[in-house]
Design an enzyme around this catalytic site. Structure first.
Site, PDB file in Angstrom:
ATOM      1  CG  HIS A 101     -12.165   8.068 -12.663  1.00  0.00           C
ATOM      2  ND1 HIS A 101     -13.515   7.882 -12.300  1.00  0.00           N
ATOM      3  CD2 HIS A 101     -11.716   7.388 -13.415  1.00  0.00           C
ATOM      4  CE1 HIS A 101     -13.677   6.716 -12.565  1.00  0.00           C
ATOM      5  NE2 HIS A 101     -12.691   6.138 -13.569  1.00  0.00           N
TER       6      HIS A 101
ATOM      7  CB  CYS B 227      -0.812  -0.116   1.286  1.00  0.00           C
ATOM      8  SG  CYS B 227      -2.383  -1.221   1.183  1.00  0.00           S
TER       9      CYS B 227
ATOM     10  CD  GLU C  25      -8.679  -0.630   2.150  1.00  0.00           C
ATOM     11  OE1 GLU C  25      -8.535   0.755   2.763  1.00  0.00           O
ATOM     12  OE2 GLU C  25      -7.567  -1.137   2.051  1.00  0.00           O
TER      13      GLU C  25
HETATM   14 ZN   LIG Z   1      -5.030   0.731  -0.663  1.00  0.00          ZN
END
Ligand SMILES: [Zn+2]
Length: 124
Positions: A70, A26, A109
């Site tokens: 975006h 990440c 997420e």
């Molecule tokens: Zn992530």
């Protein structure tokens, strides 16, 4: 008589988490299809029979979606460290200004992970 409503939208956004070691995946730029749900509470309008107009909420969300969808979240002021926790807090604070009935924001997420802000204690 109070009701709880949930209204969901999606954000396709990129991010990296700058405080993680470079060995953590990440820490690299990557994308998410965030599923964001707004939980809000209220009483029914006695004539119309609903708490809130979903369409009106959706219209009011357009500027926030334009800001976040975006986009690279790290480039947005206040989201330089765009963890799901910070994103949920950011969306809650932005949305509460025009949706005072807002009780909680849920940011998922992935299908398997989600963050809720603020924490609402379970009834005893
Ligand atoms: Zn992530």
């Amino acid at each position: 008589m109070k009701f709880e409503l949930r209204q969901t939208f999606f954000l396709e956004s990129a991010r990296f988490l700058p405080h993680l070691p470079s060995s953590h995946p990440c820490s690299m730029m990557h994308g998410h299809s965030f599923k964001v749900s707004l939980i809000y509470w209220g009483t029914k309008d006695p004539l119309i029979g609903w708490v809130k107009d979903y369409h009106e909420v959706s219209e009011n969300l357009k500027s926030l979606k334009t800001l976040l969808d975006h986009k690279v979240l790290n480039q947005i002021s206040g989201l330089e460290n765009p963890t799901s926790e910070n994103l949920a807090y950011y969306i809650f604070e932005s949305t509460k200004k025009w949706l005072p009935e807002l009780a909680q924001v849920i940011v998922a997420e992935t299908e398997l992970t989600e963050c809720r802000y603020p924490h609402i204690p379970a009834p005893v």
